[in-house]
Design a protein around this motif. Structure first.
Motif, PDB file in Angstrom:
ATOM      1  N   UNK A 278      -7.115  22.904  -4.694  1.00 18.33           N
ATOM      2  CA  UNK A 278      -7.625  22.137  -5.980  1.00 18.33           C
ATOM      3  C   UNK A 278      -7.858  20.721  -5.821  1.00 18.33           C
ATOM      4  N   UNK A 279      -6.766  20.045  -4.990  1.00 18.02           N
ATOM      5  CA  UNK A 279      -6.916  18.633  -4.746  1.00 18.02           C
ATOM      6  C   UNK A 279      -6.994  18.366  -3.264  1.00 18.02           C
ATOM      7  N   UNK A 280      -8.004  19.336  -2.789  1.00 17.21           N
ATOM      8  CA  UNK A 280      -8.233  19.229  -1.355  1.00 17.21           C
ATOM      9  C   UNK A 280      -8.851  17.888  -0.884  1.00 17.21           C
ATOM     10  N   UNK A 281      -9.970  17.622  -1.583  1.00 16.03           N
ATOM     11  CA  UNK A 281     -10.463  16.277  -1.377  1.00 16.03           C
ATOM     12  C   UNK A 281      -9.566  15.077  -1.427  1.00 16.03           C
ATOM     13  N   UNK A 282      -8.793  14.983  -2.385  1.00 13.14           N
ATOM     14  CA  UNK A 282      -7.954  13.914  -2.643  1.00 13.14           C
ATOM     15  C   UNK A 282      -7.041  13.843  -1.332  1.00 13.14           C
ATOM     16  N   UNK A 283      -6.491  15.068  -1.092  1.00 10.64           N
ATOM     17  CA  UNK A 283      -5.612  15.140   0.061  1.00 10.64           C
ATOM     18  C   UNK A 283      -6.213  14.600   1.291  1.00 10.64           C
ATOM     19  N   UNK A 284      -7.614  15.011   1.526  1.00 14.34           N
ATOM     20  CA  UNK A 284      -8.274  14.651   2.805  1.00 14.34           C
ATOM     21  C   UNK A 284      -8.301  13.211   2.856  1.00 14.34           C
ATOM     22  N   UNK A 285      -8.733  12.652   1.608  1.00 14.27           N
ATOM     23  CA  UNK A 285      -9.040  11.069   1.791  1.00 14.27           C
ATOM     24  C   UNK A 285      -7.409  10.524   1.785  1.00 14.27           C
ATOM     25  N   UNK A 286      -6.422  10.853   1.281  1.00 10.87           N
ATOM     26  CA  UNK A 286      -5.101  10.165   1.499  1.00 10.87           C
ATOM     27  C   UNK A 286      -4.769  10.505   3.059  1.00 10.87           C
ATOM     28  N   UNK A 287      -4.855  11.555   3.621  1.00 10.63           N
ATOM     29  CA  UNK A 287      -4.441  11.792   4.918  1.00 10.63           C
ATOM     30  C   UNK A 287      -5.264  10.908   6.062  1.00 10.63           C
ATOM     31  N   UNK A 288      -6.805  10.871   5.661  1.00  8.87           N
ATOM     32  CA  UNK A 288      -7.467  10.024   6.531  1.00  8.87           C
ATOM     33  C   UNK A 288      -7.086   8.607   6.659  1.00  8.87           C
ATOM     34  N   UNK A 289      -6.149   8.024   5.413  1.00 12.23           N
ATOM     35  CA  UNK A 289      -5.854   6.850   5.423  1.00 12.23           C
ATOM     36  C   UNK A 289      -4.316   6.693   5.797  1.00 12.23           C
TER      37      UNK A 289
ATOM     38  N   UNK B 226       1.057  -1.291  -0.052  1.00 11.13           N
ATOM     39  CA  UNK B 226       0.210   0.060  -0.036  1.00 11.13           C
ATOM     40  C   UNK B 226       0.841   1.172   0.095  1.00 11.13           C
ATOM     41  N   UNK B 227       0.819   2.077  -0.742  1.00 10.16           N
ATOM     42  CA  UNK B 227       1.350   3.538  -0.796  1.00 10.16           C
ATOM     43  C   UNK B 227       1.185   4.420   0.473  1.00 10.16           C
ATOM     44  N   UNK B 228       2.255   4.696   0.913  1.00 10.49           N
ATOM     45  CA  UNK B 228       2.280   5.548   2.431  1.00 10.49           C
ATOM     46  C   UNK B 228       2.582   6.943   2.045  1.00 10.49           C
ATOM     47  N   UNK B 229       2.891   7.214   0.668  1.00 11.53           N
ATOM     48  CA  UNK B 229       3.207   8.631   0.401  1.00 11.53           C
ATOM     49  C   UNK B 229       2.984   9.136  -0.937  1.00 11.53           C
ATOM     50  N   UNK B 230       2.513  10.206  -1.208  1.00 10.75           N
ATOM     51  CA  UNK B 230       2.364  10.746  -2.485  1.00 10.75           C
ATOM     52  C   UNK B 230       3.023  11.928  -2.569  1.00 10.75           C
ATOM     53  N   UNK B 231       3.821  12.098  -3.732  1.00  8.40           N
ATOM     54  CA  UNK B 231       4.611  13.298  -3.826  1.00  8.40           C
ATOM     55  C   UNK B 231       4.408  13.805  -5.389  1.00  8.40           C
ATOM     56  N   UNK B 232       3.975  14.908  -5.508  1.00  9.52           N
ATOM     57  CA  UNK B 232       3.527  15.683  -6.858  1.00  9.52           C
ATOM     58  C   UNK B 232       4.653  16.642  -6.936  1.00  9.52           C
ATOM     59  N   UNK B 233       5.429  16.544  -8.278  1.00 10.01           N
ATOM     60  CA  UNK B 233       6.423  17.465  -8.625  1.00 10.01           C
ATOM     61  C   UNK B 233       5.668  18.389  -9.427  1.00 10.01           C
ATOM     62  N   UNK B 234       5.572  19.584  -9.647  1.00 10.86           N
ATOM     63  CA  UNK B 234       4.944  20.334 -10.351  1.00 10.86           C
ATOM     64  C   UNK B 234       5.729  21.509 -10.905  1.00 10.86           C
ATOM     65  N   UNK B 235       5.885  21.469 -12.357  1.00 11.87           N
ATOM     66  CA  UNK B 235       6.417  22.807 -13.022  1.00 11.87           C
ATOM     67  C   UNK B 235       5.629  23.995 -12.879  1.00 11.87           C
ATOM     68  N   UNK B 236       6.409  25.208 -12.476  1.00 12.85           N
ATOM     69  CA  UNK B 236       5.661  26.318 -12.519  1.00 12.85           C
ATOM     70  C   UNK B 236       6.168  27.186 -11.185  1.00 12.85           C
TER      71      UNK B 236
END
Length: 88
Positions: free
Chosen positions: A29-40, A1-11
Motif C-alpha cells: 500500500x505504501x510502496x511508492x512512499x517507501x521507494x521515495x524514502x529509500x531513494x533518499x 533531515x529524517x534518516x529513518x521512518x518507523x510506523x507502529x501499526x495496530x493489528x
C-alpha cells in the motif's frame, strides 16, 4: 533531515503469519512512499504490533529508543488511545 521512518501499526493479532501478511499489505500500500524514502537513503520500518495497547507501548518505547527517527502510531479509529496523561 529524517534518516529513518518507523510506523507502529495496530493489528495482525498474535499470530506471526498474520502479522507478516499485514506487514506485506502495508508495504504494498505504501510502496511508492517507501521507494521515495529509500531513494533518499531513509530507512523505512513497518512494525505490526497486534493489540492497540501493544502498538501504543511499542510506539512509546520507540520515542525513547529511536529519538532521531520519525515515529508514527497507526491505530483503528474506534476510540481514543489513552496514556498516563489522558488522550493523545
Amino acid at each position: 533531515m529524517v534518516k529513518e521512518i518507523r510506523i507502529y501499526i495496530e493489528g495482525g493479532g498474535d499470530d506471526r503469519d498474520t502479522k507478516r501478511q499485514m506487514r506485506q499489505g502495508f508495504s504494498g500500500f505504501l510502496r511508492d512512499m517507501v521507494q521515495i524514502a529509500r531513494s533518499k537513503r531513509i530507512k523505512w520500518d513497518i512494525v505490526v504490533c497486534g493489540s492497540r495497547n501493544n502498538a501504543f507501548s511499542s510506539f512509546k518505547n520507540a520515542i525513547e529508543d529511536y529519538p532521531d527517527a520519525f515515529n508514527v502510531l497507526l491505530v483503528d479509529s474506534e476510540g481514543t488511545v489513552k496514556n498516563d496523561l489522558g488522550r493523545i
